[in-house]
Design a protein around this motif. Structure first.
Motif, PDB file in Angstrom:
ATOM      1  N   ILE A 212       0.823  -1.205   0.000  1.00 30.48           N
ATOM      2  CA  ILE A 212       0.000   0.000   0.000  1.00 30.48           C
ATOM      3  C   ILE A 212       0.860   1.260   0.000  1.00 30.48           C
ATOM      4  O   ILE A 212       0.595   2.216  -0.736  1.00 30.48           O
ATOM      5  CB  ILE A 212      -0.949   0.002   1.221  1.00 30.48           C
ATOM      6  N   LEU A 213       1.909   1.255   0.814  1.00 37.53           N
ATOM      7  CA  LEU A 213       2.755   2.433   0.965  1.00 37.53           C
ATOM      8  C   LEU A 213       3.994   2.325   0.079  1.00 37.53           C
ATOM      9  O   LEU A 213       5.099   2.045   0.539  1.00 37.53           O
ATOM     10  CB  LEU A 213       3.137   2.606   2.439  1.00 37.53           C
ATOM     11  N   SER A 214       3.782   2.537  -1.205  1.00 35.31           N
ATOM     12  CA  SER A 214       4.829   2.487  -2.220  1.00 35.31           C
ATOM     13  C   SER A 214       4.227   3.052  -3.498  1.00 35.31           C
ATOM     14  O   SER A 214       3.019   3.339  -3.550  1.00 35.31           O
ATOM     15  CB  SER A 214       5.307   1.047  -2.444  1.00 35.31           C
ATOM     16  N   GLY A 215       5.058   3.200  -4.534  1.00 40.68           N
ATOM     17  CA  GLY A 215       4.521   3.637  -5.822  1.00 40.68           C
ATOM     18  C   GLY A 215       3.465   2.673  -6.339  1.00 40.68           C
ATOM     19  O   GLY A 215       2.334   3.073  -6.662  1.00 40.68           O
ATOM     20  N   PRO A 216       3.769   1.370  -6.408  1.00 46.14           N
ATOM     21  CA  PRO A 216       2.751   0.399  -6.815  1.00 46.14           C
ATOM     22  C   PRO A 216       1.575   0.374  -5.848  1.00 46.14           C
ATOM     23  O   PRO A 216       0.444   0.090  -6.241  1.00 46.14           O
ATOM     24  CB  PRO A 216       3.509  -0.938  -6.794  1.00 46.14           C
ATOM     25  N   GLY A 217       1.838   0.687  -4.574  1.00 46.67           N
ATOM     26  CA  GLY A 217       0.772   0.700  -3.581  1.00 46.67           C
ATOM     27  C   GLY A 217      -0.244   1.801  -3.822  1.00 46.67           C
ATOM     28  O   GLY A 217      -1.451   1.597  -3.664  1.00 46.67           O
ATOM     29  N   LEU A 218       0.235   2.991  -4.216  1.00 47.10           N
ATOM     30  CA  LEU A 218      -0.689   4.082  -4.542  1.00 47.10           C
ATOM     31  C   LEU A 218      -1.569   3.685  -5.714  1.00 47.10           C
ATOM     32  O   LEU A 218      -2.778   3.966  -5.720  1.00 47.10           O
ATOM     33  CB  LEU A 218       0.096   5.363  -4.857  1.00 47.10           C
ATOM     34  N   SER A 270      -3.178   8.904   4.947  1.00 47.50           N
ATOM     35  CA  SER A 270      -3.698   8.465   6.238  1.00 47.50           C
ATOM     36  C   SER A 270      -3.018   7.172   6.701  1.00 47.50           C
ATOM     37  O   SER A 270      -2.603   7.042   7.853  1.00 47.50           O
ATOM     38  CB  SER A 270      -5.214   8.263   6.143  1.00 47.50           C
ATOM     39  N   ILE A 271      -2.884   6.205   5.797  1.00 51.22           N
ATOM     40  CA  ILE A 271      -2.251   4.932   6.151  1.00 51.22           C
ATOM     41  C   ILE A 271      -0.749   5.128   6.379  1.00 51.22           C
ATOM     42  O   ILE A 271      -0.161   4.494   7.264  1.00 51.22           O
ATOM     43  CB  ILE A 271      -2.523   3.875   5.056  1.00 51.22           C
ATOM     44  N   TYR A 272      -0.143   6.016   5.617  1.00 47.84           N
ATOM     45  CA  TYR A 272       1.269   6.333   5.808  1.00 47.84           C
ATOM     46  C   TYR A 272       1.487   6.889   7.220  1.00 47.84           C
ATOM     47  O   TYR A 272       2.430   6.497   7.927  1.00 47.84           O
ATOM     48  CB  TYR A 272       1.702   7.349   4.749  1.00 47.84           C
ATOM     49  N   GLY A 273       0.628   7.795   7.609  1.00 51.51           N
ATOM     50  CA  GLY A 273       0.718   8.355   8.956  1.00 51.51           C
ATOM     51  C   GLY A 273       0.499   7.300  10.027  1.00 51.51           C
ATOM     52  O   GLY A 273       1.208   7.262  11.038  1.00 51.51           O
ATOM     53  N   ALA A 274      -0.471   6.404   9.810  1.00 52.50           N
ATOM     54  CA  ALA A 274      -0.768   5.364  10.784  1.00 52.50           C
ATOM     55  C   ALA A 274       0.414   4.419  10.981  1.00 52.50           C
ATOM     56  O   ALA A 274       0.775   4.080  12.110  1.00 52.50           O
ATOM     57  CB  ALA A 274      -1.998   4.577  10.342  1.00 52.50           C
ATOM     58  N   GLU A 275       1.035   3.985   9.886  1.00 50.16           N
ATOM     59  CA  GLU A 275       2.178   3.081  10.014  1.00 50.16           C
ATOM     60  C   GLU A 275       3.389   3.802  10.598  1.00 50.16           C
ATOM     61  O   GLU A 275       4.173   3.203  11.338  1.00 50.16           O
ATOM     62  CB  GLU A 275       2.521   2.450   8.664  1.00 50.16           C
TER      63      GLU A 275
END
Length: 353
Positions: A212-218, A270-275
């Motif tokens: 989720i938190l990567s280029g492919p993740g976006l 939001s998920i970036y902040g959570a992790e």
């Protein structure tokens, strides 16, 4: 002369430095598209090869100039090298995560006659690099209120993949500790994220934060919204097919050109902040959290609108503790290279002594 490298799934940066004890600018810096090469050794061969002499055809000075060019190249003696690599480094050996490469420090040392070669995880290299950053190379998301006695720092970086690292204070300096925390299980926080997890589980046996938190993740977040909300504009669909999906989504979202892209960036931030908050709790990084990688500087306006910090602080009773931690975005894209150079510089000094 020392050699430093930042080896990522998308690009590989190499640089030569006259490094002593302090940060200096590289004498030479080149970037290579990683996927165009079969190994790091291939890139190093190209980078370290003597430059071809520039002499006009038929010139009487051709032989003399050629000898002069070779002599100049031979004077460049690499005393130590360090490479930050996207993947776990064990016994100075790494099988890269997002490239079909095997990198071995001893093999490189032997092939290129470098006395000392050290491999680091790319986030470990970045962790060393943040210790050399200037204030103007950082964007502050949360000023925080760190304790007077130094504790620990945390580092998270989304790019081609997701990296994480911890820096602990040993009484004299911060010591980076590598991690593969980006591959830990994704933990949803609300109904939408639960649906995102279900969507990704239909494609992967294991859904990590890196999914989720990567280029492919976006791009994966965008596809989730596209398939569930059915609100993809045709023009954006065509741009994504023709270009870099993550870059096209980010541009459309930041410019407010498509609601689905805006929603994708909202969920990503939001998920970036959570992790990042998860890592901060696990490291108890009271001295601060650094957000690195290639994505954060490009999304800095989104990260600064409060979405990231809302996710970061959403930890129930520990919201107050997290609010005291400084949170900063690394804007210098050569931070991993700086870190690798500082380690190579230390190795060179040991070699000299």
């Amino acid at each position: 002369m020392i050699l430093a490298g930042d080896i990522g799934g998308t690009k590989t940066n190499l640089a030569l430095y006259e490094w002593t004890n302090e940060r200096v600018d590289p004498i030479r810096l080149e970037s290579f598209h990683s996927a165009d090469y079969t190994s790091l050794e291939d890139i190093l061969s190209e980078f370290l090869s003597p430059p071809a002499p520039s002499v006009a055809v038929g010139s009487d000075q051709s032989n003399a100039s050629e000898k002069e060019g070779l002599q100049t190249a031979s004077e460049v003696k690499v005393t130590a090298a360090c490479f930050g690599i996207a993947g776990p480094v064990i016994d100075n050996h790494c099988e890269t995560t997002n490239l079909p490469w095997v990198v071995d420090g001893l093999t490189i040392a032997d092939r290129f006659a470098v006395p000392r070669v050290q491999l680091l995880n790319d986030l470990e290299a970045t962790a060393y690099g943040i210790l050399s950053l200037r204030p103007d190379e950082l964007e502050v998301l949360n000023a925080g209120n760190p304790p007077k006695k130094r504790q620990a720092l945390a580092l998270i970086a989304a790019g081609t993949g997701l990296g994480e690292a911890i820096l602990f204070w040993d009484g004299k300096s911060y010591r980076p500790m590598p991690s593969e925390g980006g591959h830990a299980d994704f933990g949803p926080n609300n109904d939408q994220e639960i649906e995102l997890l279900r969507y990704l589980r239909s494609q992967y046996l294991h859904v990590s934060y890196e999914r989720i938190l990567s280029g492919p993740g976006l791009h994966a977040i965008y596809e989730f919204l596209r398939d569930t909300k059915k609100n993809e504009p045709t023009w954006l669909m065509e741009k994504i097919k023709a270009g870099n999906p993550a870059a096209e989504i980010a541009q459309a979202g930041l410019q407010g050109q498509a609601e689905i892209a805006t929603q994708a960036l909202e969920l990503f931030a939001s998920i970036y902040g959570a992790e990042s908050g998860n890592l901060a709790l696990k490291a108890l990084s009271l001295d601060g959290v650094y957000v690195g990688g290639g994505i954060a500087p490009k999304l800095i306006t989104k990260l600064k609108d409060g979405t990231f910090m809302k996710g970061f602080l959403n930890k129930g009773r520990y919201k107050k503790l997290l609010s005291k931690m400084p949170v900063k975005v690394i804007m210098n894209q050569q931070t991993a290279l700086l870190g690798a150079a500082s380690v190579a510089g230390a190795l060179s000094l040991k070699q000299a002594s």
